[in-house]
Every structure is written in C-alpha cells, then in structure tokens.
Design a protein around this motif. Structure first.
Motif, PDB file in Angstrom:
ATOM      1  N   GLU A  92      -4.226  18.128 -10.170  1.00 44.25           N
ATOM      2  CA  GLU A  92      -2.959  17.837  -9.503  1.00 44.25           C
ATOM      3  C   GLU A  92      -3.086  16.625  -8.588  1.00 44.25           C
ATOM      4  N   GLY A  93      -2.009  15.891  -8.460  1.00 46.64           N
ATOM      5  CA  GLY A  93      -1.987  14.758  -7.538  1.00 46.64           C
ATOM      6  C   GLY A  93      -1.615  15.208  -6.137  1.00 46.64           C
ATOM      7  N   GLY A  94      -1.696  14.295  -5.196  1.00 47.88           N
ATOM      8  CA  GLY A  94      -1.289  14.577  -3.828  1.00 47.88           C
ATOM      9  C   GLY A  94      -2.388  15.232  -3.017  1.00 47.88           C
ATOM     10  N   SER A  95      -2.009  15.776  -1.885  1.00 45.92           N
ATOM     11  CA  SER A  95      -2.979  16.428  -1.007  1.00 45.92           C
ATOM     12  C   SER A  95      -3.636  17.583  -1.734  1.00 45.92           C
ATOM     13  N   HIS A  96      -4.916  17.751  -1.510  1.00 43.91           N
ATOM     14  CA  HIS A  96      -5.664  18.781  -2.230  1.00 43.91           C
ATOM     15  C   HIS A  96      -6.138  19.907  -1.320  1.00 43.91           C
ATOM     16  N   HIS A  97      -6.775  19.578  -0.194  1.00 43.68           N
ATOM     17  CA  HIS A  97      -7.336  20.621   0.654  1.00 43.68           C
ATOM     18  C   HIS A  97      -7.534  20.116   2.086  1.00 43.68           C
ATOM     19  N   ILE A  98      -7.803  21.069   2.966  1.00 44.96           N
ATOM     20  CA  ILE A  98      -8.209  20.798   4.337  1.00 44.96           C
ATOM     21  C   ILE A  98      -9.688  21.154   4.404  1.00 44.96           C
ATOM     22  N   CYS A  99     -10.482  20.316   5.020  1.00 48.58           N
ATOM     23  CA  CYS A  99     -11.911  20.593   5.132  1.00 48.58           C
ATOM     24  C   CYS A  99     -12.284  20.877   6.583  1.00 48.58           C
ATOM     25  N   PHE A 100     -13.075  21.919   6.762  1.00 52.80           N
ATOM     26  CA  PHE A 100     -13.614  22.258   8.069  1.00 52.80           C
ATOM     27  C   PHE A 100     -15.136  22.241   7.991  1.00 52.80           C
ATOM     28  N   ALA A 101     -15.770  21.528   8.893  1.00 57.14           N
ATOM     29  CA  ALA A 101     -17.223  21.527   8.982  1.00 57.14           C
ATOM     30  C   ALA A 101     -17.659  22.812   9.685  1.00 57.14           C
ATOM     31  N   VAL A 102     -18.713  23.421   9.174  1.00 57.37           N
ATOM     32  CA  VAL A 102     -19.255  24.638   9.781  1.00 57.37           C
ATOM     33  C   VAL A 102     -20.763  24.497   9.943  1.00 57.37           C
ATOM     34  N   LYS A 103     -21.318  25.250  10.876  1.00 58.58           N
ATOM     35  CA  LYS A 103     -22.766  25.201  11.103  1.00 58.58           C
ATOM     36  C   LYS A 103     -23.527  26.057  10.104  1.00 58.58           C
ATOM     37  N   ASN A 104     -22.922  27.196   9.687  1.00 61.13           N
ATOM     38  CA  ASN A 104     -23.593  28.099   8.762  1.00 61.13           C
ATOM     39  C   ASN A 104     -22.595  28.553   7.711  1.00 61.13           C
TER      40      ASN A 104
END
Length: 150
Positions: A92-104
C-alpha cells in the motif's frame, strides 16, 4: 538543485527548525481508540477538544512529551485495510507505521501480548541498520513498529 546527502546537521538549512511534533491517527471510535492507547501502550491524554462532529486529543507516550499522537475520531467513509501480514502491508502507498524505539524488544512484546495486543511480525534483525524490529496493530488497523538498537 541536486540532492545533497549528509549525516551532519545542516544548521544553514531554511528548514533547520523543522522537527517531528505529532502524527495524526484517524479512527472511527474516538473513545475506544483513546482507551486502547492508554490501556495498552500507557499513553497519557494531554489535551482534548472538539472540531465540528469530530473529537480530537493529543496523547503522549508514558515518559515522552516530544512526539505526540493526535487522535481524530468520528465516522469514517473509508476505514483502513486490516493487516495480518507485514509483507502484504508493504504493497500500500502512503503512511505505513509509527515506530517507537525501545530498550528491550523481547520484554516490550511480552507485555503487549499480555495486554492482548495483536503482533503481526515477531522480532527480526535488519543488519543494515543494526536493529531488531517487530510490528503490531491496533483494532483500527494502524501499524506500529518497535525498534531495538543492537
């Protein structure tokens, strides 16, 4: 003007004040989505307001006030497609996801699973970026990525 790639900050750019502030999520059920984000991801509601027939809110992760989700709730004519497979979602085109950095990543996924969150991609390593990634979805078919630097 040709594209100029650099890893150093470009303080002379006319866009040097540009920084991420929020991402808007459009959902059909504002109250249910707000509850889901707060109960499953421990988001906090910072502010709520109406806009015509819509309800809006700024939500922030448990300890981060620098990137917000702007939740926009109200009837939808075209709901987002459901994803059970990460590979298929990339068509699909357009926005795909939100990413969050995590420690574990492992512990974060265990907690999400204990809260009934749907995981659509178990952890996998992307050596080119030196990160382990996993993906989950919310009930409104928005995708979220978790990223742990290795």
């Amino acid at each position: 003007m040709p594209f100029k790639s650099t890893t150093l900050p470009n303080k002379s750019s006319p866009f040097s004040s540009l920084k991420a502030d929020h991402l808007a999520l459009r959902v059909p059920d504002f109250d249910a989505a707000q509850t889901w984000l707060c109960e499953n991801l421990d988001f906090r509601v910072l502010h709520q307001w109406p806009l015509g027939d819509l309800k809006l809110a700024y939500l922030a992760p448990a300890v981060d006030d620098h990137f917000l989700i702007e939740l926009i709730g109200g009837d939808l004519s075209f709901p987002k497609q459901k994803h059970n497979d990460l590979g298929a979602s990339l068509n699909e085109g357009g926005s795909h996801h939100i990413c969050f950095a995590v420690k574990n990543l492992k512990e974060t996924l265990q907690e999400l699973k204990s809260r009934g969150v749907t995981i659509i991609a178990e952890p996998f390593l992307v050596e080119d970026i030196n990160r382990q990634l996993a993906f989950f979805t919310d009930p409104w078919n928005n995708l979220y990525e978790l990223s742990q630097e290795i």
